[in-house]
Design an enzyme around this catalytic site. Sequence first.
Site, PDB file in Angstrom:
ATOM      1  N   ASN A   1     -36.421   9.680   0.486  1.00 29.48           N
ATOM      2  CA  ASN A   1     -35.287  10.387  -0.106  1.00 29.48           C
ATOM      3  C   ASN A   1     -34.155  10.613   0.898  1.00 29.48           C
ATOM      4  OD1 ASN A   1     -36.439  12.371   1.444  1.00 29.48           O
ATOM      5  ND2 ASN A   1     -36.858  13.766  -0.243  1.00 29.48           N
TER       6      ASN A   1
ATOM      7  N   HIS B   1     -34.334  14.597   5.540  1.00 33.32           N
ATOM      8  CA  HIS B   1     -34.947  15.919   5.547  1.00 33.32           C
ATOM      9  C   HIS B   1     -33.860  16.873   6.009  1.00 33.32           C
ATOM     10  CE1 HIS B   1     -37.378  19.385   6.682  1.00 33.32           C
ATOM     11  NE2 HIS B   1     -36.678  19.382   7.796  1.00 33.32           N
TER      12      HIS B   1
ATOM     13  N   GLU C   1     -37.112  23.832  13.868  1.00 31.43           N
ATOM     14  CA  GLU C   1     -36.995  22.379  13.780  1.00 31.43           C
ATOM     15  C   GLU C   1     -36.042  21.821  14.827  1.00 31.43           C
ATOM     16  OE1 GLU C   1     -36.034  21.728   9.650  1.00 31.43           O
ATOM     17  OE2 GLU C   1     -38.115  22.062   9.030  1.00 31.43           O
TER      18      GLU C   1
ATOM     19  N   TYR D   1     -44.996  18.636   9.777  1.00 31.21           N
ATOM     20  CA  TYR D   1     -45.570  18.681   8.431  1.00 31.21           C
ATOM     21  C   TYR D   1     -46.861  19.494   8.401  1.00 31.21           C
ATOM     22  CZ  TYR D   1     -42.187  15.132   7.029  1.00 31.21           C
ATOM     23  OH  TYR D   1     -41.030  14.447   6.746  1.00 31.21           O
TER      24      TYR D   1
ATOM     25  N   LYS E   1     -34.339   9.760   7.492  1.00 29.87           N
ATOM     26  CA  LYS E   1     -35.668   9.181   7.405  1.00 29.87           C
ATOM     27  C   LYS E   1     -35.616   7.653   7.553  1.00 29.87           C
ATOM     28  CE  LYS E   1     -37.664  12.833   4.550  1.00 29.87           C
ATOM     29  NZ  LYS E   1     -38.392  13.100   3.287  1.00 29.87           N
TER      30      LYS E   1
END
Length: 144
Positions: free
Chosen positions: A118, A121, A132, A51, A11
């Site tokens: 965080n 992913h 994905e 998302y 990220k």
Amino acid sequence: MSLETTLILFKPDAVEKKIVGTVLSRFEQEGFRIRGLKVLALSDEILAEHYSHIADKPFFPSVREFMQEAPVVALALEGEDVIARVRDLLGPTDSTQAAAGTIRGDFGFKDGDAKMRNVCHASDSVEAAEAELKRFFNEGEVIA
């Protein structure tokens, strides 16, 4: 054990903190193999697709804004039971709940953005990984 390939997205917080190489090294030390790697700027369309489970939530615009703050690094990673093992290495989604020694425990934010900023992913199932990987890699970009 089964041989799997998973998607990992480093990220924007990982890219901005310049820890992509450090985290990638942890995956390699576990014996996982890189099968695809590229840097991407994420469009509104790909983020809405990725998302889709939260695209109608009031907080989605802040997720989209964060994911477009900087490029992301997409990684196709192969290994025995890689999906579950990577998720264990990462630790819980909320970095404030992640133990020291996990990637999120060591590098994730420890404030109000701890669930979003965080580091990575990672796909949560074989089915999710297949979808994905196709979303972020074109045919021929993941090498068997």
